[in-house]
Design an enzyme around this catalytic site. Structure first.
Site, mmCIF file in Angstrom:
data_model
loop_
_atom_site.group_PDB
_atom_site.id
_atom_site.type_symbol
_atom_site.label_atom_id
_atom_site.label_comp_id
_atom_site.label_asym_id
_atom_site.label_seq_id
_atom_site.Cartn_x
_atom_site.Cartn_y
_atom_site.Cartn_z
ATOM 1 C CB CYS A 1 10.004 -0.825 -1.022
ATOM 2 S SG CYS A 1 8.445 0.025 -0.800
ATOM 3 C CB CYS B 1 -3.177 4.640 -4.555
ATOM 4 S SG CYS B 1 -3.736 4.029 -2.955
ATOM 5 C CB CYS C 1 -2.804 9.219 2.129
ATOM 6 S SG CYS C 1 -3.557 7.603 2.456
ATOM 7 N N GLY D 1 0.250 1.855 -3.980
ATOM 8 C CA GLY D 1 -1.029 1.170 -3.826
ATOM 9 C C GLY D 1 -1.321 0.687 -2.421
ATOM 10 C CD GLU D 2 -4.380 -0.571 1.796
ATOM 11 O OE1 GLU D 2 -3.990 0.397 2.453
ATOM 12 O OE2 GLU D 2 -4.147 -1.751 2.156
ATOM 13 C CB SER E 1 2.770 -1.050 4.810
ATOM 14 O OG SER E 1 2.343 0.221 5.205
ATOM 15 C CB SER F 1 -0.239 4.211 6.609
ATOM 16 O OG SER F 1 0.683 3.648 5.749
ATOM 17 C CG LEU F 2 -1.495 5.820 13.673
ATOM 18 C CD1 LEU F 2 -2.797 5.061 13.703
ATOM 19 C CD2 LEU F 2 -0.757 5.682 14.993
ATOM 20 C CG HIS F 3 0.563 8.677 8.453
ATOM 21 N ND1 HIS F 3 1.930 8.481 8.555
ATOM 22 C CD2 HIS F 3 0.138 7.830 7.495
ATOM 23 C CE1 HIS F 3 2.305 7.571 7.674
ATOM 24 N NE2 HIS F 3 1.246 7.152 7.029
ATOM 25 C CG ASN G 1 10.853 11.981 1.724
ATOM 26 O OD1 ASN G 1 11.992 12.392 1.856
ATOM 27 N ND2 ASN G 1 10.447 10.808 2.189
ATOM 28 C CB CYS H 1 7.611 6.971 2.148
ATOM 29 S SG CYS H 1 8.303 5.636 3.048
#
Ligand code: SF4
Length: 409
Positions: free
Chosen positions: A134, A141, A145, A205-206, A237, A259-261, A336, A379
Site C-alpha cells: 500500500c 492530504c 474525509c 493522500g489522494e 484508489s 472510496s464510496l462510503h 478503525n 486504513c
C-alpha cells in the site's frame, strides 16, 4: 506477547548521505527523461539508448541502489553517473512488523528546494501466495474525509514519481524480492512467486491530486522490461476526482477503486466532502465509462462501516441500486477508530447482514479483516500516529496496545 511489536533496523544501509541529497535521482524518470539527463552530463548521443536500457535493467529488474553493482557498465561511465546522479533508497526511519506479518515502514525523503525532509508510511500486507503493498502519494492530504485520520493532517506536499516508486523498490529490497547480486546481467525477474505481487495506491493522500507523478510512477512499475507488475494487479484508489478518473482509465489503465462510503449525496457530502464538487451521479457516470470493465475487471468500491451512520439495510438497498450496471466488488471495511473520532465501528452482526444483502444481489462483498492493527497500519491511520508515538513513551504505548489486543481476543 512481548513480540507483539518488533522494531527492526534496516539490514542494508538505505540512508541517502547528506552530500547526495541535492543530486538528482535517476529513479522515477521516463526513458526519455533518463536519456536527456544522460546526454546533459556528456554521454555520447550514439550511446544514450543503450545506456538507458542498461540502467533500466539494473534499476528495475535487478533493483541495485549502487552504481558500482552495475557490472556490465564501464568503470568510467559508473564514475560519471556517480558524479551527477543518485540511485540511493530513502532512509528507513523505522520498520515495524505486526504479529500477523504486516509490515510498516516509516520512510524519510530529503528536502526538496526550500522545503524540509518529509516522512511517509508504506504498508506491506502478506497473504497466502501473494502480498499487497500500500503506497502513499502525498504527505498529508487536502481532503478532509471525516472518518480518516490522515485527513486531519494538512497537505505538506505531493510526492515525486521517484518517491512513489522508491516505496516499491524499498519494499522489494526488504522482502528479498530482487534477484541476488550474483545473478548474471540480463536476467529477467520471475513474474511468479514475488512477495509484492499487488500494489494499491491507497496510502496517505489522494493520488489523483498528484496525477502526473502517480502516472509516471505506475507506468514505470508496470513496464514489461522492468518491474513488470501487471496492470491488473495495480489498483488506484480515489475519493472521486471525476475528471482524473477518465484520465486514469485512458492514460494509466490500472484497476480502479472508489472510496464510496455513502450512497446518498447528503451523507457523502459529510463523510467524503469532495462529493460536493463531484456528486454521486457524476462519480457513477465516470465509473460506468471506465475503459475495459468486465466481470473479470471490476471496480472496487470501498465502504467503511460506521455504526448508525451508513450501515442500515436501507443503505445496502440504495447501494445495490447505485451500482446497477457497473461490474463491481464492494470491500466492507470495519472502521478503525482513532483518538478524537466521533465514529464507531458497526456491530459485527450488522456488518454481516449488510454483506449478505449485497451478496444476494450478486455482488462480491468481502468484509476486510483488519490487518496490522498492533502497528497502526490500517486504513486511514497512517503517519499521524507514528508522529504521536514518538512524542509519548513508546513502552507505555506498546503496553496499552497489548492490553487492548488481549481484550479483543
Ligand atoms: S480517505 Fe484518502 S482522500 Fe480522504 S482524507 Fe483520507 S487520505 Fe485523504
Amino acid at each position: 506477547m512481548t513480540d507483539m511489536l518488533s522494531l527492526d533496523r534496516p539490514a542494508r544501509p538505505a540512508t541517502r548521505p547528506a552530500a547526495l541529497q541535492e543530486m538528482p535521482s535517476l529513479i522515477g524518470l521516463t526513458r526519455e527523461e533518463m536519456g536527456k539527463a544522460l546526454a546533459e552530463v556528456g554521454v555520447a548521443e550514439r550511446q544514450v539508448k543503450m545506456r538507458v536500457s542498461q540502467l533500466w535493467h539494473w534499476l528495475y529488474v535487478r533493483g541495485v541502489s549502487d552504481f558500482d553493482h552495475m557490472t556490465n557498465v564501464s568503470k568510467d561511465m559508473r564514475e560519471t553517473l556517480k558524479r551527477h546522479f543518485t540511485i540511493a533508497r530513502p532512509e528507513v526511519v523505522e520498520e515495524q512488523i505486526s504479529t500477523d506479518g504486516t509490515r510498516k515502514w516509516l520512510l524519510r525523503f530529503p528536502a526538496r528546494g526550500a522545503g524540509r525532509p518529509v516522512e511517509i508510511e508504506t504498508v506491506y500486507i502478506p497473504e497466502e501466495g501473494r502480498g499487497t503493498l500500500c503506497i502513499s502519494s502525498q504527505v498529508g492530504c487536502t481532503l478532509t474525509c471525516s472518518f480518516c485520520h490522515t485527513g486531519t493532517q494538512k497537505l505538506v506536499r505531493n510526492l515525486t514519481a521517484e518517491e512513489i516508486l522508491a516505496q516499491l523498490l524499498l519494499a522489494r529490497d526488504r522482502l528479498g524480492d530482487f534477484p541476488d547480486r550474483d545473478t548474471p546481467p540480463g536476467t529477467i525477474a520471475p513474474a511468479e512467486g514475488r512477495k509484492v505481487s499487488n500494489v494499491v495506491m491507497m496510502g496517505m493522500g489522494e493520488p489523483l491530486y498528484n496525477f502526473e507523478s502517480v502516472k509516471t510512477a505506475l507506468l514505470i512499475a508496470t513496464d514489461g522490461d522492468g518491474l513488470s507488475l501487471s496492470k491488473r494487479r495495480v489498483t488506484l484508489s480515489t475519493s472521486g476526482i471525476v475528471p482524473e478518473i477518465y484520465r486514469t482509465g485512458e492514460e494509466i489503465g490500472v484497476m480502479l477503486a472508489i472510496s464510496l462510503h455513502a450512497v446518498r449525496d447528503d451523507l457523502r457530502d459529510m463523510l467524503v466532502p469532495i462529493n460536493k464538487k463531484y456528486p454521486l451521479k457524476d462519480l457513477m457516470d465516470a465509473c460506468r465509462a471506465y475503459p475495459g470493465l468486465s466481470n473479470a475487471r471490476r471496480i472496487t468500491f470501498e465502504y467503511v462501516m460506521l455504526e448508525g451512520v451508513n450501515d442500515s439495510l436501507e443503505d445496502a438497498k440504495e447501494l445495490v441500486k447505485l451500482l446497477k450496471g457497473v461490474p463491481a466488488k464492494i470491500n466492507l471495511i470495519p472502521f478503525n477508530p482513532w483518538p478524537g473520532t466521533n465514529y464507531q465501528c458497526s456491530q459485527w452482526d450488522q456488518i454481516e447482514k449488510f454483506a449478505d444483502f449485497i451478496n444476494a444481489a450478486g455482488y462480491a462483498s468481502p468484509i476486510r479483516t483488519p490487518r496490522g492493527r498492533d502497528i497502526l497500519a490500517a486504513c486511514g491511520q497512517l503517519k499521524s500516529e507514528s508522529e504521536r508515538m514518538r512524542k509519548v513513551d513508546r513502552m507505555a504505548f506498546e503496553a496499552m496496545m497489548i492490553a487492548n489486543h488481549g481484550a479483543d481476543d
